[in-house]
Design a protein around this motif. Sequence first.
Motif, mmCIF file in Angstrom:
data_model
loop_
_atom_site.group_PDB
_atom_site.id
_atom_site.type_symbol
_atom_site.label_atom_id
_atom_site.label_comp_id
_atom_site.label_asym_id
_atom_site.label_seq_id
_atom_site.Cartn_x
_atom_site.Cartn_y
_atom_site.Cartn_z
ATOM 1 N N ALA A 142 0.763 -1.110 -0.280
ATOM 2 C CA ALA A 142 0.059 0.027 -0.161
ATOM 3 C C ALA A 142 0.855 1.146 0.066
ATOM 4 N N ILE A 143 0.343 2.280 -0.528
ATOM 5 C CA ILE A 143 0.810 3.738 -0.367
ATOM 6 C C ILE A 143 0.163 4.555 0.341
ATOM 7 N N TYR A 144 0.858 5.272 1.338
ATOM 8 C CA TYR A 144 0.168 6.130 2.423
ATOM 9 C C TYR A 144 0.335 7.665 2.181
ATOM 10 N N HIS A 145 -0.864 8.413 2.220
ATOM 11 C CA HIS A 145 -0.630 9.778 2.360
ATOM 12 C C HIS A 145 -0.916 10.022 3.889
ATOM 13 N N GLY A 146 0.178 10.359 4.560
ATOM 14 C CA GLY A 146 0.097 10.616 5.890
ATOM 15 C C GLY A 146 -0.329 9.222 6.339
ATOM 16 N N ALA A 147 -1.402 9.129 7.440
ATOM 17 C CA ALA A 147 -2.115 7.972 7.974
ATOM 18 C C ALA A 147 -2.858 7.248 7.064
ATOM 19 N N GLN A 148 -3.255 7.950 5.980
ATOM 20 C CA GLN A 148 -4.530 7.223 4.998
ATOM 21 C C GLN A 148 -3.739 6.577 3.861
ATOM 22 N N VAL A 149 -4.477 5.331 3.454
ATOM 23 C CA VAL A 149 -4.108 4.785 2.239
ATOM 24 C C VAL A 149 -4.683 5.348 1.121
ATOM 25 N N LEU A 150 -3.657 5.712 0.106
ATOM 26 C CA LEU A 150 -4.028 6.543 -1.092
ATOM 27 C C LEU A 150 -4.741 5.659 -1.844
ATOM 28 N N GLU A 151 -6.062 6.077 -2.290
ATOM 29 C CA GLU A 151 -6.785 5.264 -3.132
ATOM 30 C C GLU A 151 -6.768 5.343 -4.557
ATOM 31 N N LEU A 152 -6.131 4.121 -4.818
ATOM 32 C CA LEU A 152 -5.718 4.223 -6.448
ATOM 33 C C LEU A 152 -6.130 2.929 -7.153
ATOM 34 N N THR A 153 -6.285 2.892 -8.453
ATOM 35 C CA THR A 153 -6.709 1.850 -9.238
ATOM 36 C C THR A 153 -5.305 1.024 -9.225
ATOM 37 N N PRO A 154 -5.562 -0.412 -9.589
ATOM 38 C CA PRO A 154 -4.463 -1.317 -9.778
ATOM 39 C C PRO A 154 -3.187 -0.828 -10.628
ATOM 40 N N ARG A 155 -3.661 -0.275 -11.625
ATOM 41 C CA ARG A 155 -2.619 0.145 -12.749
ATOM 42 C C ARG A 155 -2.141 1.618 -12.220
ATOM 43 N N GLU A 156 -2.746 2.481 -11.525
ATOM 44 C CA GLU A 156 -2.028 3.643 -10.756
ATOM 45 C C GLU A 156 -1.358 3.371 -9.643
ATOM 46 N N LEU A 157 -1.337 1.980 -8.909
ATOM 47 C CA LEU A 157 -0.589 1.644 -8.000
ATOM 48 C C LEU A 157 0.620 1.028 -8.525
ATOM 49 N N ALA A 158 0.571 0.327 -9.611
ATOM 50 C CA ALA A 158 1.720 -0.196 -10.022
ATOM 51 C C ALA A 158 2.488 0.533 -10.614
ATOM 52 N N LEU A 159 2.079 1.931 -11.250
ATOM 53 C CA LEU A 159 2.860 2.831 -11.641
ATOM 54 C C LEU A 159 3.678 3.811 -10.592
ATOM 55 N N LEU A 160 2.717 3.862 -9.642
ATOM 56 C CA LEU A 160 3.306 4.670 -8.569
ATOM 57 C C LEU A 160 4.447 3.957 -7.627
ATOM 58 N N GLN A 161 4.188 2.534 -7.599
ATOM 59 C CA GLN A 161 5.005 1.783 -6.913
ATOM 60 C C GLN A 161 6.571 1.874 -7.697
ATOM 61 N N ALA A 162 6.405 1.790 -8.878
ATOM 62 C CA ALA A 162 7.609 1.710 -9.692
ATOM 63 C C ALA A 162 8.609 3.109 -9.702
ATOM 64 N N LEU A 163 7.679 4.079 -9.229
ATOM 65 C CA LEU A 163 8.391 5.539 -9.235
ATOM 66 C C LEU A 163 9.025 5.580 -7.770
ATOM 67 N N MET A 164 8.099 5.183 -6.736
ATOM 68 C CA MET A 164 8.324 5.369 -5.230
ATOM 69 C C MET A 164 9.865 4.866 -5.012
ATOM 70 N N VAL A 165 10.022 3.524 -5.522
ATOM 71 C CA VAL A 165 11.344 2.918 -5.284
ATOM 72 C C VAL A 165 12.622 3.796 -5.876
ATOM 73 N N LYS A 166 12.425 4.537 -6.864
ATOM 74 C CA LYS A 166 13.439 5.211 -7.657
ATOM 75 C C LYS A 166 13.004 6.830 -7.493
ATOM 76 N N PRO A 167 12.864 7.472 -6.339
ATOM 77 C CA PRO A 167 12.854 8.916 -6.184
ATOM 78 C C PRO A 167 13.733 9.692 -6.616
ATOM 79 N N GLY A 168 13.337 10.693 -7.694
ATOM 80 C CA GLY A 168 14.472 11.294 -8.134
ATOM 81 C C GLY A 168 15.310 10.962 -9.419
ATOM 82 N N HIS A 169 14.798 9.760 -9.713
ATOM 83 C CA HIS A 169 15.386 9.141 -10.875
ATOM 84 C C HIS A 169 14.211 8.616 -12.106
ATOM 85 N N ALA A 170 14.525 9.154 -13.270
ATOM 86 C CA ALA A 170 13.548 9.010 -14.216
ATOM 87 C C ALA A 170 13.481 7.404 -14.561
ATOM 88 N N VAL A 171 12.012 6.884 -14.797
ATOM 89 C CA VAL A 171 11.790 5.707 -15.306
ATOM 90 C C VAL A 171 11.052 5.710 -16.576
#
Length: 224
Positions: A142-171
């Motif tokens: 899960a991805i949290y905004h503060g204490a709340q789980v960010l509501e995302l579709t499965p595709r949005e979640l997959a994309l954001l997870q890929a970017l979260m593990v490489k902050p500041g780096h282009a994917v």
Amino acid sequence: MKLLLVEDDPSMQATLERSLTRRGMQVHACSDGRQALERWRSHEPDVVLLDLTLPGLDGLQVLERARGGGLATPVLILTARGTVGDRVIGLNTGADDYLAKPFDLDELEARLHALHRRRAAGQRETPSHTVGNLRYDRDSGAIYHGAQVLELTPRELALLQALMVKPGHAVSKERLFELVFPGEADVQYEAVEVVVYRLRKKLAPTGATLMTLRGLGYLLKAQA
């Protein structure tokens, strides 16, 4: 231990699921590569037990896309392909261990527990990724905004997870396409832009900015 078992042979899957459950593991079984990858992303397990010969996506494709998306879960490849060449390919793709069929259940259990201990030690050091006010919990997926789980579709979640593990780096768009639309050959690359557009709107209040870098791909960074 939460175990993701990926095995397409019904008899082998049933035997392993029954045997490992009796040994105290929480087993979720999948028989299809695409289904396994989606499950891995949405409910990240402690260890993945992965066969190579699978419908949908084969085991190496599943492993490559998981690693490309930042999923660091320990993986034990379990397969009838027991040659040195196959073993090297699996390990180079990102597997942590390799056990050829036929195998001994006691040895399999010992190797799974060894990988679990390694993961637990790593999580004490890096249990999550943060960008701005966003936090990616690798244990739950899960991805949290503060204490709340960010509501995302499965595709949005997959994309954001890929970017979260490489902050500041282009994917690259190509890499994101593989992670967001696995095996969907009839979908155009431009579909990634639609997911990015929708995700960017949801990220506006989070303290994280999703940037487009022309010719390079997409980058996630904390707002100044």
